[in-house]
Design an enzyme around this catalytic site. Structure first.
Site, PDB file in Angstrom:
ATOM      1  N   LYS A  74      10.095   3.992   0.599  1.00 62.78           N
ATOM      2  CA  LYS A  74       9.077   4.364  -0.382  1.00 62.78           C
ATOM      3  C   LYS A  74       9.686   5.378  -1.333  1.00 62.78           C
ATOM      4  CE  LYS A  74       5.684   6.911   1.222  1.00 62.78           C
ATOM      5  NZ  LYS A  74       4.380   7.390   1.710  1.00 62.78           N
ATOM      6  N   THR A  99      -7.764   2.109  -1.294  1.00 60.87           N
ATOM      7  CA  THR A  99      -6.964   2.434  -0.117  1.00 60.87           C
ATOM      8  C   THR A  99      -5.531   2.777  -0.512  1.00 60.87           C
ATOM      9  OG1 THR A  99      -8.303   1.035   1.304  1.00 60.87           O
ATOM     10  CG2 THR A  99      -6.044   1.424   2.007  1.00 60.87           C
ATOM     11  N   ASP A 123       5.782   8.365  10.953  1.00 65.39           N
ATOM     12  CA  ASP A 123       6.348   9.254   9.933  1.00 65.39           C
ATOM     13  C   ASP A 123       5.568  10.556   9.788  1.00 65.39           C
ATOM     14  OD1 ASP A 123       4.202   7.804   8.858  1.00 65.39           O
ATOM     15  OD2 ASP A 123       4.954   8.007   6.822  1.00 65.39           O
ATOM     16  N   ARG A 182      -8.851  -6.465   7.542  1.00 65.94           N
ATOM     17  CA  ARG A 182      -9.511  -5.237   7.967  1.00 65.94           C
ATOM     18  C   ARG A 182     -10.993  -5.347   7.613  1.00 65.94           C
ATOM     19  NH1 ARG A 182      -5.108  -2.741   9.569  1.00 65.94           N
ATOM     20  NH2 ARG A 182      -3.385  -2.228   8.187  1.00 65.94           N
ATOM     21  N   LYS A 193      -0.647  12.375   2.942  1.00 67.54           N
ATOM     22  CA  LYS A 193      -1.466  12.806   4.053  1.00 67.54           C
ATOM     23  C   LYS A 193      -0.571  13.512   5.056  1.00 67.54           C
ATOM     24  CE  LYS A 193      -1.528   8.078   5.975  1.00 67.54           C
ATOM     25  NZ  LYS A 193      -1.118   7.172   4.887  1.00 67.54           N
ATOM     26  N   GLU A 237      -8.640   9.310   4.560  1.00 68.41           N
ATOM     27  CA  GLU A 237      -8.840   7.876   4.726  1.00 68.41           C
ATOM     28  C   GLU A 237      -9.291   7.607   6.157  1.00 68.41           C
ATOM     29  OE1 GLU A 237      -6.188   5.100   2.314  1.00 68.41           O
ATOM     30  OE2 GLU A 237      -4.770   6.488   3.208  1.00 68.41           O
ATOM     31  N   GLU A 238     -10.028   6.518   6.315  1.00 76.35           N
ATOM     32  CA  GLU A 238     -10.498   6.143   7.645  1.00 76.35           C
ATOM     33  C   GLU A 238      -9.348   5.796   8.590  1.00 76.35           C
ATOM     34  OE1 GLU A 238      -9.764   2.856   8.499  1.00 76.35           O
ATOM     35  OE2 GLU A 238      -8.929   2.685   6.462  1.00 76.35           O
ATOM     36  N   SER A 239      -8.169   5.533   8.014  1.00 76.96           N
ATOM     37  CA  SER A 239      -7.017   5.093   8.800  1.00 76.96           C
ATOM     38  C   SER A 239      -6.247   6.281   9.368  1.00 76.96           C
ATOM     39  CB  SER A 239      -6.115   4.230   7.922  1.00 76.96           C
ATOM     40  OG  SER A 239      -5.794   4.931   6.726  1.00 76.96           O
ATOM     41  N   SER A 259       6.097   3.808   8.680  1.00 79.38           N
ATOM     42  CA  SER A 259       4.919   4.545   9.133  1.00 79.38           C
ATOM     43  C   SER A 259       4.510   4.221  10.561  1.00 79.38           C
ATOM     44  CB  SER A 259       3.768   4.287   8.162  1.00 79.38           C
ATOM     45  OG  SER A 259       2.667   5.092   8.494  1.00 79.38           O
ATOM     46  N   HIS A 260       3.308   3.680  10.698  1.00 84.32           N
ATOM     47  CA  HIS A 260       2.717   3.439  12.017  1.00 84.32           C
ATOM     48  C   HIS A 260       3.185   2.114  12.620  1.00 84.32           C
ATOM     49  CE1 HIS A 260       0.511   1.735   8.743  1.00 84.32           C
ATOM     50  NE2 HIS A 260       0.041   0.815   9.549  1.00 84.32           N
ATOM     51  N   ASP A 287       1.585   9.677  13.805  1.00 83.17           N
ATOM     52  CA  ASP A 287       2.222   8.363  13.701  1.00 83.17           C
ATOM     53  C   ASP A 287       3.731   8.466  13.473  1.00 83.17           C
ATOM     54  OD1 ASP A 287       2.175   9.196  11.034  1.00 83.17           O
ATOM     55  OD2 ASP A 287       1.921   7.148  10.280  1.00 83.17           O
ATOM     56  N   ARG A 320       7.768  -2.666   2.858  1.00 87.13           N
ATOM     57  CA  ARG A 320       7.891  -2.766   4.312  1.00 87.13           C
ATOM     58  C   ARG A 320       8.223  -4.190   4.705  1.00 87.13           C
ATOM     59  NH1 ARG A 320       3.033   1.231   6.188  1.00 87.13           N
ATOM     60  NH2 ARG A 320       3.955   2.993   5.101  1.00 87.13           N
ATOM     61  N   ASP A 343       2.428  11.308   8.992  1.00 88.10           N
ATOM     62  CA  ASP A 343       1.367  11.591   8.022  1.00 88.10           C
ATOM     63  C   ASP A 343      -0.027  11.293   8.569  1.00 88.10           C
ATOM     64  OD1 ASP A 343       1.700   8.857   7.946  1.00 88.10           O
ATOM     65  OD2 ASP A 343       1.967   8.724   5.772  1.00 88.10           O
ATOM     66  N   ARG A 344      -0.110  10.583   9.690  1.00 88.83           N
ATOM     67  CA  ARG A 344      -1.439  10.297  10.259  1.00 88.83           C
ATOM     68  C   ARG A 344      -1.747  11.218  11.427  1.00 88.83           C
ATOM     69  NH1 ARG A 344      -2.684   3.887  10.383  1.00 88.83           N
ATOM     70  NH2 ARG A 344      -1.855   3.414   8.313  1.00 88.83           N
ATOM     71  N   THR A 349       0.822  -1.208   0.000  1.00 89.39           N
ATOM     72  CA  THR A 349       0.000   0.000   0.000  1.00 89.39           C
ATOM     73  C   THR A 349       0.855   1.257   0.000  1.00 89.39           C
ATOM     74  OG1 THR A 349      -1.486  -1.273   1.423  1.00 89.39           O
ATOM     75  CG2 THR A 349      -2.008   1.038   1.135  1.00 89.39           C
TER      76      THR A 349
HETATM   77  C1  VG1 Z   1      -2.940   1.144   5.775  1.00 92.26           C
HETATM   78  C2  VG1 Z   1      -4.214   1.963   5.771  1.00 92.26           C
HETATM   79  C3  VG1 Z   1      -4.244   2.853   4.548  1.00 92.26           C
HETATM   80  C4  VG1 Z   1      -2.985   3.732   4.541  1.00 92.26           C
HETATM   81  C5  VG1 Z   1      -1.742   2.858   4.612  1.00 92.26           C
HETATM   82  C6  VG1 Z   1      -0.479   3.678   4.729  1.00 92.26           C
HETATM   83  O1  VG1 Z   1      -2.894   0.323   4.640  1.00 92.26           O
HETATM   84  O2  VG1 Z   1      -5.341   1.130   5.795  1.00 92.26           O
HETATM   85  O3  VG1 Z   1      -5.413   3.627   4.567  1.00 92.26           O
HETATM   86  O4  VG1 Z   1      -2.938   4.513   3.370  1.00 92.26           O
HETATM   87  O5  VG1 Z   1      -1.813   2.010   5.756  1.00 92.26           O
HETATM   88  O6  VG1 Z   1      -0.495   4.434   5.896  1.00 92.26           O
HETATM   89  P1  VG1 Z   1      -3.280  -1.243   4.703  1.00 92.26           P
HETATM   90  O7  VG1 Z   1      -3.007  -1.776   3.323  1.00 92.26           O
HETATM   91  O8  VG1 Z   1      -2.434  -1.847   5.783  1.00 92.26           O
HETATM   92  O9  VG1 Z   1      -4.727  -1.284   5.086  1.00 92.26           O
HETATM   93  V1  VG1 Z   1       0.939   4.923   6.676  1.00 92.26           V
HETATM   94  O10 VG1 Z   1       0.574   6.123   7.675  1.00 92.26           O
HETATM   95  O11 VG1 Z   1       1.931   4.741   5.469  1.00 92.26           O
HETATM   96  O12 VG1 Z   1       1.702   5.672   5.818  1.00 92.26           O
HETATM   97 CO    CO Z   2       2.297   7.031   8.293  1.00 85.98          CO
END
Ligand code: VG1
Ligand code: CO
Length: 542
Positions: A125, A343, A278, A495, A375, A362-364, A112-113, A276, A22, A280-281, A18
């Site tokens: 990335k 997504t 990095d 999910r 984001k 996004e909902e996340s 990320s998270h 989070d 990772r 972005d959340r 996504t």
């Molecule tokens: C998850 C979230 C998605 C988000 C992605 C990257 O992906 O559901 O909405 O864009 O993480 O977020 P997945 O495929 O695990 O559902 V993070 O803050 O890179 O950057």
């Molecule tokens: Co992130």
């Protein structure tokens, strides 16, 4: 200085998900692993004479990976790399630097998270010259290249000093080490009414910002405390640490529990937020009230015009398919376009570039706008602060007024983690196999109106993305969506996204889980989650 050409073998499984590649940190630290992927990236995007941005969220291996990437960029003839001091950059700040300097893209080191550390996760990335994550066609080309590489090129040289700001050289390549915060902070100052927010803080408004020992600490301290006058100590967990201090830097009610406890406790501040790994959340919390990310997007869309950067109004609003339809209702009321994408932030890029959408979410826990192509956690926090400063109402008052006007989309996501991959795949295959037979049947007293596997045609370039998530829609606007995560590093993560619409001001009570109970039961029944996975309860509920 010699350029070494090192023989390597294709490495299986270097497939960006996504949001980039990772893997477990130890996998990334394995022989030739990082080098192989970076060579594939450079082979696909080209390096000779180009300028890139480089930075990461400071997690374990960030510093070593940065040196390898720089030596490889120098060996391929890159002209210049702009690096955040200490190899640090938040994802939105990296996106901004890519655009601001009109570069040829950038590499962001982050998972990320996901937690960080030698036994946790690492990631890389590539972002395009527009500042956004590489689209699928590009990441697929990188993946293909990882499977055919037989050598990589790297400069044999000492580490370049990334600890001090200024211009350095590495072979024939310029390395500009820049302050990670200042350009980003200036961008925020250009979008929001800092004077109004400063006055609000001066008037006694209290806030808690939990940076979760991740990258936003220095950004939040500079912007909130130094520039906006929030009380010292407003930012907690503000020093980025290689293992995030053992925290799981995922800003949701489960992992940011300390913040939730404070916001629901006695003497809670007016406003709480977390971001989070990095940066972005974001999670946003009012005193005694949690703002679901889907609602946050809708409220921001309805009120964005109150911030100077959006005073002219929005071109459109885009959301990922599993995100609730709350933002669509706002778009309809405003008479602007709304978009539903798969997504992952990469799908918003074309809409933003083409000026079709201004706000995305996004909902996340992801919200952002056309100011960058990622984001942006702190941006969302600042837009909320700007709205609070102008409306002079509490978060609760704003949310309740919003629901009274638009109705309420009750929403929750249930995550089932570390499921054996074969079991998760079998469950999804069985679910996909029965989609055609679902419409017209009644489950838990609700009539299934439609069921499909989301496919997306990009309205700008016409590219098609298939199998982006199974959705089952019930009469009256309730639905559930199921997909497997593309960011996990251990087994599969299921999910399950749940949504139920209640028109009018009364709603279905305070508790989304109670309001969603029939849909939760229907999803388990239809997808036979326990039968396939042995799980009847989620690991994380957001
Ligand atoms: C998850 C979230 C998605 C988000 C992605 C990257 O992906 O559901 O909405 O864009 O993480 O977020 P997945 O495929 O695990 O559902 V993070 O803050 O890179 O950057
Ligand atoms: Co992130």
């Amino acid at each position: 200085m010699t350029i070494l050409t090192i023989a390597t073998q294709p490495i299986a499984g270097q497939k960006p998900g996504t949001s980039g590649l990772r893997k477990k940190t130890r996998v990334f630290m394995g022989r030739h692993y990082l080098e192989n992927f970076v060579q594939a990236v450079f082979d696909v995007v080209g390096c000779q004479g180009k300028t890139f941005v480089l930075g990461g969220d400071g997690r374990y291996f960030n510093d070593r990976a940065a040196q390898v990437i720089l030596r490889m960029a120098a060996a391929q003839g890159a002209a210049r790399v702009i690096v955040g001091q200490g190899a640090l950059l938040s994802t939105p700040a990296a996106s901004h630097l890519i655009r601001l300097n009109a570069t040829d893209g950038g590499l962001i080191m982050s998972a990320s998270h996901n937690p960080g550390g030698p036994d946790e996760d690492f990631g890389i990335k590539f972002n395009m010259p527009n500042g956004g994550p590489a689209p699928e066609a590009v990441t697929e080309a990188m993946f293909a290249r990882t499977a055919s590489l037989s050598e990589y090129r790297i400069l044999e040289v000492q580490d370049v000093d990334l600890g001090s700001i200024g211009r350095k050289t590495l072979g024939g390549m310029i390395v500009d080490v820049v302050d990670p915060v200042s350009d980003y902070a200036a961008l925020m100052e250009s979008l929001f009414d800092f004077a109004a927010i400063r006055a609000m803080f001066a008037g006694g408004f209290r806030m808690r910002m939990d940076s979760m020992c991740a990258i936003t600490g220095p950004y939040a301290r500079e912007i909130l405390e130094n520039r906006l006058g929030a009380a010292p100590g407003t930012v907690v967990n503000g020093t980025p640490l290689p293992d995030f201090g053992g925290m799981h830097p995922d800003p949701n009610p489960t992992w940011a529990k300390a913040l939730m406890d404070e916001m629901f406790g006695a003497d809670a501040p007016d406003f709480g937020a977390a971001s989070d790994g990095d940066g972005d959340r974001n999670m946003v919390v009012g005193r005694g009230i949690y703002v679901s990310p889907s609602d946050s997007l809708a409220v921001l869309a309805a009120n964005a015009h109150l911030a100077p950067g959006y005073a002219k109004g929005l071109a459109g609003v885009a959301r990922s398919m599993p995100t609730s339809a709350a933002a669509d209702r706002v778009a309809a009321a405003l008479g602007i376009a709304s978009f539903e994408t798969p997504t992952g932030w990469k799908f918003f890029g074309n809409l933003l570039d083409a000026g079709k959408a201004t706000l995305c979410g996004e909902e996340s826990f992801g919200t952002g706008s056309d100011h960058v192509r990622e984001k942006d956690g702190l941006w969302a926090v600042l837009l909320w602060l700007n709205i609070l400063a102008v409306r002079k109402q509490s978060v609760r008052e704003i949310l309740e007024a919003h629901w009274a006007q638009f109705g309420r989309n009750y929403y929750s996501r249930h995550d089932f983690e570390a499921i054996p991959t074969d079991k998760a795949d079998a469950m999804m295959a069985a679910l996909r196999g029965k989609l055609a037979s679902l419409p017209g049947t009644a489950v838990e007293g609700m009539l299934v109106e439609a069921a499909d596997d989301f496919a997306y045609t990009d309205p700008v370039d016409g590219s098609v993305s298939l199998k982006q998530g199974v959705r089952v829609l019930f009469q009256g606007g309730s639905r559930f969506v199921m997909r497997l995560s593309g960011t996990g590093t251990e087994g599969a993560t299921l999910r399950l996204y749940l949504e139920r619409y209640a028109p009018g001001p009364k709603g279905l009570g305070e508790d989304p889980q109670a309001a969603l109970a029939p849909i939760i039961r229907a999803a388990h029944e239809i997808a036979v989650i326990e039968g396939f996975t042995g799980r009847n309860a989620p690991d994380v509920v957001t």
